[in-house]
Structures are given as structure tokens and as C-alpha cells.
Design an enzyme around this catalytic site. Structure first.
Site, PDB file in Angstrom:
ATOM      1  N   PHE A 184       0.807  -1.222   0.000  1.00 11.15           N
ATOM      2  CA  PHE A 184       0.000   0.000   0.000  1.00 11.15           C
ATOM      3  C   PHE A 184       0.842   1.275   0.000  1.00 11.15           C
ATOM      4  O   PHE A 184       0.334   2.346  -0.327  1.00 11.15           O
ATOM      5  CB  PHE A 184      -0.927   0.019   1.221  1.00 11.15           C
ATOM      6  CG  PHE A 184      -1.725  -1.240   1.395  1.00 11.15           C
ATOM      7  CD1 PHE A 184      -2.739  -1.563   0.503  1.00 11.15           C
ATOM      8  CD2 PHE A 184      -1.453  -2.120   2.433  1.00 11.15           C
ATOM      9  CE1 PHE A 184      -3.469  -2.727   0.658  1.00 11.15           C
ATOM     10  CE2 PHE A 184      -2.174  -3.284   2.598  1.00 11.15           C
ATOM     11  CZ  PHE A 184      -3.193  -3.601   1.704  1.00 11.15           C
ATOM     12  N   THR A 214       2.637  -7.513   3.891  1.00  5.44           N
ATOM     13  CA  THR A 214       1.938  -7.004   5.080  1.00  5.44           C
ATOM     14  C   THR A 214       0.481  -6.684   4.751  1.00  5.44           C
ATOM     15  O   THR A 214       0.154  -6.224   3.656  1.00  5.44           O
ATOM     16  CB  THR A 214       2.634  -5.757   5.626  1.00  5.44           C
ATOM     17  OG1 THR A 214       2.686  -4.747   4.611  1.00  5.44           O
ATOM     18  CG2 THR A 214       4.056  -6.089   6.055  1.00  5.44           C
ATOM     19  N   GLY A 240       8.258   2.393   1.932  1.00  8.20           N
ATOM     20  CA  GLY A 240       8.801   3.714   2.207  1.00  8.20           C
ATOM     21  C   GLY A 240       9.454   3.796   3.573  1.00  8.20           C
ATOM     22  O   GLY A 240       9.772   2.786   4.209  1.00  8.20           O
ATOM     23  N   ASP A 241       9.625   5.031   4.046  1.00  9.99           N
ATOM     24  CA  ASP A 241      10.262   5.248   5.348  1.00  9.99           C
ATOM     25  C   ASP A 241       9.422   4.690   6.487  1.00  9.99           C
ATOM     26  O   ASP A 241       9.962   4.265   7.508  1.00  9.99           O
ATOM     27  CB  ASP A 241      10.496   6.753   5.546  1.00  9.99           C
ATOM     28  CG  ASP A 241      11.494   7.307   4.551  1.00  9.99           C
ATOM     29  OD1 ASP A 241      12.408   6.559   4.149  1.00  9.99           O
ATOM     30  OD2 ASP A 241      11.375   8.487   4.176  1.00  9.99           O
ATOM     31  N   THR A 285       8.744   9.257  -0.228  1.00 11.05           N
ATOM     32  CA  THR A 285       9.907  10.115   0.024  1.00 11.05           C
ATOM     33  C   THR A 285      11.215   9.339  -0.005  1.00 11.05           C
ATOM     34  O   THR A 285      12.190   9.784  -0.597  1.00 11.05           O
ATOM     35  CB  THR A 285       9.764  10.819   1.389  1.00 11.05           C
ATOM     36  OG1 THR A 285       8.501  11.484   1.445  1.00 11.05           O
ATOM     37  CG2 THR A 285      10.876  11.831   1.579  1.00 11.05           C
ATOM     38  N   ARG A 354      -1.608  14.891  -0.744  1.00 11.66           N
ATOM     39  CA  ARG A 354      -2.004  15.442   0.556  1.00 11.66           C
ATOM     40  C   ARG A 354      -0.830  16.127   1.253  1.00 11.66           C
ATOM     41  O   ARG A 354      -1.031  17.078   2.022  1.00 11.66           O
ATOM     42  CB  ARG A 354      -2.574  14.337   1.447  1.00 11.66           C
ATOM     43  CG  ARG A 354      -1.580  13.298   1.922  1.00 11.66           C
ATOM     44  CD  ARG A 354      -2.293  12.213   2.735  1.00 11.66           C
ATOM     45  NE  ARG A 354      -1.405  11.218   3.322  1.00 11.66           N
ATOM     46  CZ  ARG A 354      -0.999  10.122   2.707  1.00 11.66           C
ATOM     47  NH1 ARG A 354      -1.421   9.878   1.468  1.00 11.66           N
ATOM     48  NH2 ARG A 354      -0.200   9.261   3.316  1.00 11.66           N
ATOM     49  N   ASP A 546       9.571  10.342  12.096  1.00 10.51           N
ATOM     50  CA  ASP A 546       9.756   9.508  10.899  1.00 10.51           C
ATOM     51  C   ASP A 546       8.444   9.289  10.158  1.00 10.51           C
ATOM     52  O   ASP A 546       8.144   8.191   9.675  1.00 10.51           O
ATOM     53  CB  ASP A 546      10.378   8.159  11.265  1.00 10.51           C
ATOM     54  CG  ASP A 546      11.788   8.287  11.817  1.00 10.51           C
ATOM     55  OD1 ASP A 546      12.329   9.408  11.815  1.00 10.51           O
ATOM     56  OD2 ASP A 546      12.354   7.262  12.259  1.00 10.51           O
ATOM     57  N   GLY A 547       7.631  10.342  10.072  1.00  5.75           N
ATOM     58  CA  GLY A 547       6.382  10.251   9.336  1.00  5.75           C
ATOM     59  C   GLY A 547       5.189   9.800  10.131  1.00  5.75           C
ATOM     60  O   GLY A 547       4.087   9.681   9.595  1.00  5.75           O
ATOM     61  N   GLU A 548       5.367   9.541  11.435  1.00 11.81           N
ATOM     62  CA  GLU A 548       4.254   9.136  12.296  1.00 11.81           C
ATOM     63  C   GLU A 548       4.010  10.218  13.346  1.00 11.81           C
ATOM     64  O   GLU A 548       4.944  10.891  13.790  1.00 11.81           O
ATOM     65  CB  GLU A 548       4.566   7.808  12.992  1.00 11.81           C
ATOM     66  CG  GLU A 548       4.777   6.638  12.039  1.00 11.81           C
ATOM     67  CD  GLU A 548       3.526   6.265  11.281  1.00 11.81           C
ATOM     68  OE1 GLU A 548       2.419   6.466  11.840  1.00 11.81           O
ATOM     69  OE2 GLU A 548       3.636   5.763  10.141  1.00 11.81           O
TER      70      GLU A 548
END
Length: 580
Positions: A184, A214, A240-241, A285, A354, A546-548
Site C-alpha cells: 500500500f 503485510t 517507504g520510510d 519520500t 495530501r 519519521d512520518g508518524e
């Protein structure tokens, strides 16, 4: 093994300047090759000595070449040699380190022969193919191959055996890998990228894999906690990251559990993981790949995994109130970057756009946040955030800083020097548009140098960047600097420090601590009617880890030096690509 055959009769020798015709496939050779070395003794059976080079005259495509394998230098070389002898290497010589040879295989000699002429006078050709790494532009690696042919079967077998013996000495190469694929992430191309660009290379290199696609968030992390990971030589994540972060948490958490280390203790000494992590970029990214390899190319990352590269990387532990919130390997951002990730999470239906939408919205909102940042300067490091020396392959700064940090820890352990309690903390208070902390340069396609170009991957520190309240125009100037080579810290409202620990407490929590009655007022929130539209003070932001999104705003961060290792070697200095 019999001796190398004698030179061919005069009528079969290739005159200087002549080249045989060619078609597609192996074919008889017009010149017998010579091993150029003493015949093997009874005990050696053709084995090469520890430092004894192997030299022969072989054919590459339609060209007669001298080929040399030097085990002392672990280097395979070949160069055109039209004359009767091996000749001298010139500017057109080609070379490949043994460490960058993927595999060696015997080539089918029954393929379509080359065209008419001297080639057809050979009774039966023998050939072997060397699959290797070829460097391309922009830090990319490519799979390339070169086929060597000769008329002597024993000579061909000698080269095959010798090259394979050299490859068997490379013990750092993985043989069995656990692969997690996020179907995804990014543009949803993870499975396709792995099947088309990675799996064929792993098969060529005789690497076996167990693949898990996953199905939900934290699927990889949970699997790493439950599975027997001792049977693998590494873990590969395709995504991704965010996917890398999930694997990182699973490996680090599993390692600490096995070692009996309490991760919730901010001062706990974490145990490094024994397994390396490979990252196949398939995200939006891919900051980790850009910062460790120099590109987001899947084939490049796969080849780094195959050759067994190893790169140590720092990881920061983020705590709040005596509880571990998350680990951070790249960006920890409050204010601007925290607001972007928090807003974008509400707009996942928009896809990748987004991030652009939320970025523009956050920039126009121009919120600033009050708080206090306290940090412990990294005295052990030999570099600085503004020295203009980026982290590169074989980085001296990372190596030297780790040694000095270990010396500091030994002295503190035996009470020979001051410990962390006695070290001097620095305190910075104010109004900030953004607070960023980076373990790596955080480069990406839009920001080739990254948010902190001189940040190092394994020096046991992070770069803490404080962007104070300023005009929207000046903040835009700062953001634009991320896309070019100019010094992005050359502003009066920007401060940067290299630290090994830091804490941040927002002002609203400071007010609550000093005035308990203020806690009730926070329930009603804060209105913006009294603030100008150009710069609005808001009580709290969120941390982007880290994107979260982290919902705890008061945090304590500590860097753990070289806690994990990646299948990478760092960004190599750009050089002119060698001849194929």
C-alpha cells in the site's frame, strides 16, 4: 590438471589490428589462451596461492584481451591485447573488485556461433560469465555481465574455480533473507518493484527468501517479535520510510526483549541488533535510501544487499513520562513538520498530493509555538553541523566520533571523568516555528542536500535545529534553501546544535506546572480571534517522528550510537563511470 597448451601455430595467430567477426553467442576461438603461470603441483591441483595472480589471454566479445585476477588486491582486470603477449594495461583497461562480483557461471558453449572467419576454426569454445556491479550516474548501481571465452576447457574450469573460491571468502554476504513487502505504501507498487527488479537479482546471487506481504499497520513489527529470526542473515523491507521504521522497531524491540533491557528506561543502554536491514525504496519520500545510498533506485539497493555491504546507523529513543514513545532514525519535527503530518493524516483519501496540500496550508497558517529546549552538547564529535562535510562512505567523522564516545563512556563507568549528571546542559527558550532533530541528512528528491546536509549517520549525535518566530517571507527563504546548495542555517532566526540528548517542554505544560488552575482552562482550547492572520500563537503542536504522529508533546530524546546496521555503504563520491 594438465599444463596450459602451447601457443597456436603461426597460421592461427591473430595479427595486430585484426579482430574476428561476431554474431550472438559463444564460438570457437582463433587463438589458444595461455595461463601464464607455473603448472600446478600434485598437491595444489591448480589452486592459486594466497598472493599469486592468475593471468591468461582470453576473448571478450570479438576482442583478444589479457585477463588478470590478483587475490592480494581482490581485483579482476582485463584489457585489450592484440599482440602475441598480454601487453600492458592502458586507459581502456577494465576492472572490478571481487567484492562487487555478484556471481560467476559457466556459459553454454552450444549457442549461436559468431560469424564466419577465424572463430570457426576452433573445435569447441569454452566460456564463463562474470555478473558484476557497474556504477552509473547519480549513485546508481547496475547489474552488468562480461563473458570470457577460450579454447581450453581446463583453463576455463580453472578460472571458474578460482573466482568462486574468491567469492566464497566473502562471508558478509547474505544467503537467506526475510522480506516484508508493503503493498500500500507510496504508489502501491511494492510487489511489482520487488518482482521485476529485486527477485531476479536475488535468484542470480543464490539468495533464498521468505516473503511476507503485510496486511495491516505494524504487521512487520509483530512478526519480528513472534518469528524465529535467528535463521536469517538479514531483514529486507520493500516500501517507504514508514515500512523501514516498522521493521526497525520490530528488530530493536525484539533485541532488547531478548537481552532483558527495559526500553522504557530513558537511560538504558540498548543492545545493537545482530541482523542488518535492507531497504528497497517503494515509498513517497524514501529519505532513508537517499541518505544512506544516495538514490531511491530499487536495483541499486538490491545490489548493495547482494554484495553484503554494512553501514552502522544511530537511532534516537523518544520518551515521555518514563515511557518509550518511538524510535527515530531520520526526522523528529515539532511545529511546521509536525503540523504537516498531523493534517495530512486526515486527508489520506487525497493520495500523495495530501503532503503538498497540507504543507501549503501549514505554511499559510504560520503558527508558532512557545517552549523550552534543553540539550546536552555532543562534545565527543569531531564535526559540526556547519562544517560543510557531509557523511560519505567510509566516513572518518563517524568512525572517530564513535571511538571518542566509547572512551567517554569507559571513563564515566570507572568514575575517572564527569558523568552525564555533571555535564552542562544548555537551555533555549522562545517562540519557534519549527524544531527539528535529525539523525541523518534527510535528503530526498526535492531536497538533495537534506534538512541538515552535514548530519552524520553514525557519530552518536543528532543535529537540533531551532527556527525561531520570523516573518512568513523569511521562513519561505529558509525553506527554499533546502532545495539548493546554499547554507540554510545562515539566518539570524535559525540556530543549529549537535547534541547527544535533548528535552523539550511546551509552554502550556510549563504553565500547568506553575499554575494548577490553568489545567481546567485548557479544556476549552484557544481562539485565534485576537491574533493577526500572519502569525498565530497556538498552544501545542505534534511531533512528527519519521512520518508518524506522536501525541506526547513533552519529550526526552537520547541518541544510541550505531544501534542498527543497514545493507549499505554510505553515499560514495561521484566519479566518472568506468568502462563497461
Amino acid at each position: 590438471m594438465p599444463k596450459a597448451p602451447p601457443p597456436p601455430p603461426p597460421q592461427q595467430q591473430l595479427r595486430p589490428g585484426r579482430a574476428p567477426g561476431a554474431a550472438n553467442g559463444p564460438a570457437p576461438l582463433g587463438v589458444r589462451a595461455s595461463a601464464r603461470r607455473p603448472p600446478p603441483g600434485p598437491a595444489g591441483a591448480g589452486a592459486m596461492g594466497a598472493a599469486e595472480p592468475l593471468r591468461s589471454v582470453l576473448w571478450v566479445k570479438r576482442q583478444r584481451c589479457a585477463v588478470s585476477l590478483d587475490p592480494a588486491r581482490a581485483l579482476l582486470r582485463w584489457w585489450p591485447s592484440p599482440g602475441p603477449g598480454p601487453g600492458v594495461p592502458g586507459a581502456d583497461a577494465c576492472s572490478v573488485p571481487v567484492s562487487e562480483i555478484i556471481t560467476v557461471e559457466e556459459t553454454d558453449s552450444q549457442g549461436k556461433p559468431y560469424g564466419s572467419g577465424k572463430w570457426q576454426k576452433m573445435e569447441k569454445p569454452y566460456a564463463f560469465t562474470v555478473h558484476r556491479v557497474r556504477r552509473a550516474r547519480h549513485h546508481r548501481w547496475r547489474h552488468a555481465q562480461v563473458t570470457f571465452r577460450c579454447a581450453d576447457e581446463q583453463l576455463c574450469l580453472l578460472w571458474l574455480r578460482t573466482l568462486r573460491e574468491q567469492l566464497e571468502k566473502l562471508t558478509s554476504r547474505p544467503k537467506h533473507l526475510l522480506v516484508f513487502i508493503n503493498p500500500f505504501g507510496g504508489k502501491g507498487q511494492g510487489e511489482r518493484i520487488y518482482a521485476r527488479k529485486v527477485a531476479p537479482l536475488f535468484t542470480l546471487a543464490s539468495i533464498t527468501t521468505e516473503i511476507i506481504v503485510t496486511e495491516r499497520a505494524n504487521h512487520a513489527k509483530e512478526s519480528l517479535y513472534e518469528m524465529n529470526i535467528d535463521v536469517y542473515d538479514g531483514v529486507v523491507c520493500v516500501g517507504g520510510d514508514g515500512m523501514f521504521s516498522e521493521v526497525l522497531h520490530g528488530l530493536v524491540g525484539r533485541t532488547q526483549r531478548s537481552a532483558g533491557v527495559d526500553q522504557n528506561q530513558p537511560r538504558a543502554a540498548l543492545v545493537p541488533s545482530a541482523l542488518r536491514i535492507g531497504v528497497i525504496p517503494a515509498g513517497s519520500t524514501d529519505c532513508v535510501c537517499y541518505s544512506t545510498v544516495g538514490t531511491d533506485d530499487a536495483e541499486t539497493s538490491a545490489l548493495h544487499i547482494i554484495v553484503g555491504d554494512s553501514l552502522a546507523m544511530d537511532v534516537s529513543a523518544v520518551h515521555h513520562g518514563g515511557t518509550l514513545l518511538r524510535y527515530s532514525a531520520s526526522l523528529l519535527g515539532y511545529g511546521f513538520y509536525g503540523d504537516i503530518i498531523r493534517d495530512s493524516e486526515k486527508k489520506r483519501w487525497m493520495g500523495l498530493i495530501r503532503y503538498d496540500f497540507s504543507g501549503l496550508k501549514t505554511f499559510l497558517s504560520h503558527h508558532y509555538y512557545e517552549g523550552t529546549a534543553s540539550f546536552l552538547p555532543a562534545q565527543h564529535t569531531v564535526g559540526s553541523p556547519r562544517d560543510g562535510k557531509p557523511c560519505r562512505a567510509g566516513c572518518f567523522v563517524c568512525r572517530q566520533s564513535r571511538q571518542q564516545l566509547e572512551e567517554e563512556q569507559k571513563k564515566a563507568l570507572y568514575g575517572l571523568e564527569n558523568s552525564e549528571e555533571l555535564e552542562e546542559w544548555k537551555v533555549v527558550c522562545g517562540k519557534f516555528l519549527a524544531i527539528n532533530a535529525m539523525n541523518m541528512c534527510c535528503a530526498c528528491a526535492r531536497s538533495p542536500g537534506g534538512l541538515s546536509p552535514a548530519a552524520h549517520l553514525g557519530d552518536g549525535s543528532l543535529d537540533l535545529i531551532l527556527i525561531r518566530k520570523c516573518s512568513r517571507f523569511n521562513f519561505l527563504r529558509f525553506l527554499i534553501r533546502h532545495t539548493n546548495q546554499r547554507d540554510q542555517f545562515d539566518f539570524t532566526f535559525v540556530e543549529v546544535y549537535r547534541v547527544k540528548k535533548f528535552q523539550f517542554v511546551p509552554k502550556h505544560l510549563e504553565d500547568e506546572d506553575s499554575d494548577p488552575s490553568a489545567r481546567g482552562k485548557q479544556r476549552f482550547g484557544e481562539t485565534c480571534s485576537q491574533h493577526s492572520s500572519c502569525c498565530c500563537a497556538v498552544s501545542r503542536s505534534s511531533w512528527n517522528c519519521d512520518g508518524e504522529v506522536l501525541h506526547g508533546t513533552a519529550i526526552e530524546v537520547r541518541v544510541h550510537c550505531q544501534l542498527v546496521r543497514l545493507f549499505a555503504r554510505g553515499i560514495e563520491e561521484e566519479a566518472k563511470p568506468p568502462r563497461s
